[in-house]
Design an enzyme around this catalytic site. Structure first.
Site, PDB file in Angstrom:
ATOM      1  N   HIS A  57       0.880  -1.168   0.000  1.00 55.02           N
ATOM      2  CA  HIS A  57       0.000   0.000   0.000  1.00 55.02           C
ATOM      3  C   HIS A  57       0.919   1.219   0.000  1.00 55.02           C
ATOM      4  CE1 HIS A  57      -2.364  -3.026   2.311  1.00 55.02           C
ATOM      5  NE2 HIS A  57      -3.396  -2.513   1.687  1.00 55.02           N
ATOM      6  N   ASP A  60       2.361   1.766   3.356  1.00 53.65           N
ATOM      7  CA  ASP A  60       3.277   0.763   3.925  1.00 53.65           C
ATOM      8  C   ASP A  60       4.705   1.212   3.636  1.00 53.65           C
ATOM      9  OD1 ASP A  60       1.081  -0.863   4.414  1.00 53.65           O
ATOM     10  OD2 ASP A  60       1.363  -2.057   2.592  1.00 53.65           O
ATOM     11  N   MET A  91       2.607  -5.788  -7.807  1.00 53.65           N
ATOM     12  CA  MET A  91       1.308  -5.173  -7.530  1.00 53.65           C
ATOM     13  C   MET A  91       1.458  -4.021  -6.551  1.00 53.65           C
ATOM     14  SD  MET A  91      -1.120  -5.194  -4.829  1.00 53.65           S
ATOM     15  CE  MET A  91      -1.789  -6.616  -3.977  1.00 53.65           C
ATOM     16  N   GLU A 184     -11.121  -6.241  -4.966  1.00 50.41           N
ATOM     17  CA  GLU A 184     -11.118  -7.272  -3.921  1.00 50.41           C
ATOM     18  C   GLU A 184     -12.344  -7.113  -3.019  1.00 50.41           C
ATOM     19  OE1 GLU A 184      -7.439  -7.440  -1.762  1.00 50.41           O
ATOM     20  OE2 GLU A 184      -8.338  -8.564  -0.112  1.00 50.41           O
ATOM     21  N   LYS A 186     -14.998  -8.128   0.106  1.00 49.46           N
ATOM     22  CA  LYS A 186     -15.008  -8.663   1.474  1.00 49.46           C
ATOM     23  C   LYS A 186     -16.377  -8.345   2.069  1.00 49.46           C
ATOM     24  CE  LYS A 186     -12.190  -8.616   5.698  1.00 49.46           C
ATOM     25  NZ  LYS A 186     -11.066  -7.967   6.412  1.00 49.46           N
ATOM     26  N   GLU A 220     -10.118 -13.288  -2.375  1.00 55.89           N
ATOM     27  CA  GLU A 220      -9.305 -13.720  -1.231  1.00 55.89           C
ATOM     28  C   GLU A 220      -9.996 -14.874  -0.508  1.00 55.89           C
ATOM     29  OE1 GLU A 220      -7.321 -10.917   1.394  1.00 55.89           O
ATOM     30  OE2 GLU A 220      -8.111 -12.006   3.132  1.00 55.89           O
ATOM     31  N   HIS A 223     -12.039 -14.016   2.610  1.00 54.02           N
ATOM     32  CA  HIS A 223     -13.214 -13.158   2.453  1.00 54.02           C
ATOM     33  C   HIS A 223     -14.444 -13.948   2.010  1.00 54.02           C
ATOM     34  CE1 HIS A 223     -10.377  -9.446   1.872  1.00 54.02           C
ATOM     35  NE2 HIS A 223     -10.192 -10.086   3.021  1.00 54.02           N
ATOM     36  N   ASP A 248      -5.583 -13.497  -3.604  1.00 52.87           N
ATOM     37  CA  ASP A 248      -5.056 -13.381  -2.237  1.00 52.87           C
ATOM     38  C   ASP A 248      -5.264 -14.716  -1.530  1.00 52.87           C
ATOM     39  OD1 ASP A 248      -4.215 -10.806  -2.553  1.00 52.87           O
ATOM     40  OD2 ASP A 248      -5.585  -9.923  -1.080  1.00 52.87           O
ATOM     41  N   ASP A 258     -11.905 -12.013  10.909  1.00 56.57           N
ATOM     42  CA  ASP A 258     -10.967 -12.098   9.789  1.00 56.57           C
ATOM     43  C   ASP A 258      -9.620 -12.618  10.287  1.00 56.57           C
ATOM     44  OD1 ASP A 258      -9.564 -11.628   7.477  1.00 56.57           O
ATOM     45  OD2 ASP A 258      -9.493  -9.459   7.729  1.00 56.57           O
ATOM     46  N   ASP A 260      -6.904 -14.399   8.521  1.00 54.21           N
ATOM     47  CA  ASP A 260      -5.670 -14.279   7.706  1.00 54.21           C
ATOM     48  C   ASP A 260      -4.629 -15.342   8.032  1.00 54.21           C
ATOM     49  OD1 ASP A 260      -6.544 -12.080   6.245  1.00 54.21           O
ATOM     50  OD2 ASP A 260      -5.713 -10.625   7.654  1.00 54.21           O
ATOM     51  N   ASP A 290      -1.837 -13.083   1.255  1.00 55.19           N
ATOM     52  CA  ASP A 290      -2.306 -11.966   2.087  1.00 55.19           C
ATOM     53  C   ASP A 290      -2.674 -12.535   3.456  1.00 55.19           C
ATOM     54  OD1 ASP A 290      -3.034  -9.545   3.010  1.00 55.19           O
ATOM     55  OD2 ASP A 290      -4.901  -9.388   1.878  1.00 55.19           O
TER      56      ASP A 290
HETATM   57  C1  GCO Z   1      -7.964  -7.213   4.459  1.00 54.46           C
HETATM   58  C2  GCO Z   1      -7.620  -7.159   2.980  1.00 54.46           C
HETATM   59  C3  GCO Z   1      -6.398  -6.348   2.680  1.00 54.46           C
HETATM   60  C4  GCO Z   1      -6.236  -6.084   1.192  1.00 54.46           C
HETATM   61  C5  GCO Z   1      -5.172  -5.092   0.940  1.00 54.46           C
HETATM   62  C6  GCO Z   1      -4.897  -4.887  -0.534  1.00 54.46           C
HETATM   63  O1  GCO Z   1      -8.799  -8.052   4.801  1.00 54.46           O
HETATM   64  O2  GCO Z   1      -7.435  -6.428   5.224  1.00 54.46           O
HETATM   65  O3  GCO Z   1      -7.474  -8.475   2.526  1.00 54.46           O
HETATM   66  O4  GCO Z   1      -5.270  -6.990   3.196  1.00 54.46           O
HETATM   67  O5  GCO Z   1      -5.937  -7.251   0.497  1.00 54.46           O
HETATM   68  O6  GCO Z   1      -5.536  -3.901   1.511  1.00 54.46           O
HETATM   69  O7  GCO Z   1      -5.616  -3.858  -1.013  1.00 54.46           O
HETATM   70 MN    MN Z   2      -6.575  -9.223   0.754  1.00 54.04          MN
HETATM   71 MN    MN Z   3      -8.312  -9.945   3.939  1.00 53.46          MN
END
Ligand code: GCO
Ligand code: MN
Ligand code: MN
Length: 389
Positions: A57, A60, A91, A184, A186, A220, A223, A248, A258, A260, A290
Site C-alpha cells: 500500500h 506501507d 502489484m 477485492e 469482502k 481472497e 473473504h 489473495d 478475519d 488471515d 495476504d
Molecule cells: C484485508 C484485505 C487487505 C487487502 C489489501 C490490498 O482483509 O485487510 O485483505 O489486506 O488485500 O488492503 O488492497
Molecule cells: Mn486481501
Molecule cells: Mn483480507
C-alpha cells in the site's frame, strides 16, 4: 518426496505484502507485539525465504505524513534493496481505510471532499507503484460500507464507486501506465457491512465500467469463506469470465473474525481444490499470500509462516499432479462423464438440433440408477491428501 520439491522458485510467482510480513500482531484487544520492520528489512526477509515479489500500500512504504525528501529517501533505499535481492513489485495498492479521514468510506463517502481526496491519494499511489514497475493495481474498499443504512442510499454507493473506478482507469490510460485493476471483495470487517461483499458482486459491476477490459478481480480465500461461500467456485467464475487478475491466498475458519491464517492451515482440503483448479487451468498471475503470522510469533517464526504458505502451495500442487495421474481416479472421472450410445448432443439451439432432441427417448429410471461413486472418489482424494496413496 524430498524437501527440495517444495522450495519456491521465481516461476512460482509467490508474493507477499509489506503489510503481511510486517504485521506486528495488533488486534482489537491488544497492541503490537513485534518490533516495526523497515521496508528494506522486509525485502531482506522475503529474499531469504525465497519469494518472488513484494506488494505494498502507498503508506506501507511512504508514511502518510512524509515530506518529499523523506519520501525520496525511502523510495531510493527500497529500490536499492529490491535490486540487491532481485525482488519484484508486481502489484501496488492504496490504503483507503487506515486514516481517520476515511471513517465514512473513501470513494463512497458522503462528503464530496473525502471522495475527491480518495481519488487524489489513489492516483498518487498509482504513480508510486509505477516507480517500481507494478503492473497490477488492487483496490480493496475496506471502509466502503455501513453500520447503519440510514447514512446513504446503497445505490448511490454503487454509482460513486463506479465513477471513481472510471476516473482511475482513465488516469492510468492518460499516463500510459498500462495498469490492470483488480477489485477485492469482502463481506464485513472493518465495516459492519462492506459494499460489493463477494467476488460475484464485483464481476457484475465490472460489466458496467467504461473500460471493463482493464478491470478484473482479486478474490481472497478468507473473504469468501467469511461469507460462508465456496472460494474455489468464486475463483472459477472469475477465471471463466477472464477476470482472475490476481489472487489473495490465506486461510480462515467460517463464522469467525478475519483470521488471515497461513495458506492451507485451516482447511487443507479446500486449499487442495483451489490449487488444483489454478494449476489445471494454467493461471499465470501472482500467487499473493495476504496472510499474517500468529500474534504469538517472533520474526523467526514469521519466516516459517512465510515459508509455510509457499511450501503448502507446492505440496498441494504435487498432490494435484498425483490426483491427475491416478488411474483409478481418472477412471471414475471418465465414467461419471460418459453418455450412453446415441444420446443427442446438446449443441447450440437450432430447429434441427431440437428435432433430434425430441426424437430421442430417454430412460429416466435408468439414468437415475447410473453409478456415481463420489464417496469413493472423495476418499481417494483424502488418501492422496493424507499421504497414504
Ligand atoms: C484485508 C484485505 C487487505 C487487502 C489489501 C490490498 O482483509 O485487510 O485483505 O489486506 O488485500 O488492503 O488492497
Ligand atoms: Mn486481501
Ligand atoms: Mn483480507
Amino acid at each position: 518426496m524430498t524437501n527440495k520439491n517444495y522450495t519456491s522458485r521465481p516461476e512460482d510467482r509467490f508474493t507477499f505484502g509489506l503489510w503481511t510480513i510486517g504485521n506486528r500482531g495488533r488486534d482489537p484487544f491488544g497492541a503490537e507485539v513485534r518490533e516495526k520492520l523497515t521496508p528494506v528489512q522486509i525485502v531482506e526477509i522475503l529474499a531469504e525465504v525465497g519469494a518472488y515479489g513484494v506488494n505494498f500500500h502507498d503508506n506501507d512504504l511512504v508514511p502518510i505524513d512524509a515530506t518529499t525528501s523523506e519520501r525520496d529517501k525511502i523510495v531510493s533505499e527500497f529500490r536499492a534493496a529490491l535490486e540487491a535481492h532481485n525482488v519484484r513489485v508486481p502489484m501496488a495498492t492504496v490504503s483507503l481505510f487506515s486514516d481517520p479521514v476515511f471513517r465514512d468510506g473513501a470513494f463512497t463517502a458522503n462528503d464530496p471532499a473525502v471522495r475527491a481526496y480518495a481519488l487524489q491519494k489513489t492516483c498518487a499511489a498509482m504513480d508510486l507503484g509505477k516507480e517500481f514497475d507494478a503492473e497490477m493495481f488492487v483496490l480493496w474498499g475496506g471502509r466502503e460500507g455501513t453500520e447503519t443504512d440510514a447514512c446513504r442510499n446503497p445505490a448511490d454507493a454503487v454509482k460513486r464507486f463506479r465513477d471513481a473506478l472510471n476516473y482511475l482507469v482513465e488516469y492510468s490510460i492518460s499516463q500510459k501506465y498500462d495498469y490492470k485493476f483488480a477489485l477485492e471483495a469482502k463481506p464485513n470487517e472493518p465495516r459492519g457491512d462492506i459494499y460489493f461483499p463477494t467476488t460475484g458482486s464485483y464481476l457484475a459491476l465490472i460489466e458496467t465500467l467504461d473500460h471493463k477490459e482493464l478491470v478484473g478481480v482479486n478474490p481472497e480465500v478468507a473473504h469468501e469463506t467469511m461469507a460462508g461461500l465456496n472460494f474455489t467456485h468464486a475463483v472459477a467464475q472469475a477465471w471463466e469470465a477472464g477476470k482472475l487478475f490476481h489472487i489473495d491466498l490465506n486461510d480462515q475458519m467460517p463464522g469467525r473474525y478475519d483470521q488471515d491464517f497461513r495458506f492451507g492451515s485451516a482447511n487443507p482440503k479446500q486449499a487442495f481444490f483451489l490449487v488444483k483448479f489454478l494449476e489445471d487451468v494454467g493461471y499465470a498471475g501472482m500467487r499473493h499470500f495476504d496472510a499474517h503470522a500468529y500474534r504469538t510469533s517472533d520474526y523467526e517464526d514469521v519466516k516459517d509462516f512465510a515459508r509455510g504458505c509457499m511450501r503448502t502451495y507446492l505440496i498441494l500442487k504435487e498432490k494435484a499432479q498425483r490426483w491427475n495421474a491416478d488411474k483409478e481416479i481418472q477412471g471414475i472421472i471418465r465414467e461419471i462423464h460418459e453418455a450412453g450410445d446415441g444420446v443427442p448432443q446438446v449443441a447450440k439451439f437450432s430447429k434441427h438440433h431440437k428435432a433430434q432432441l425430441d426424437a430421442y427417448e430417454f430412460n429416466r429410471h435408468e439414468l437415475a440408477q447410473k453409478s456415481l461413486p463420489y464417496e469413493r472418489l472423495d476418499q481417494l482424494t483424502m488418501d492422496i491428501l493424507f499421504g497414504v496413496r
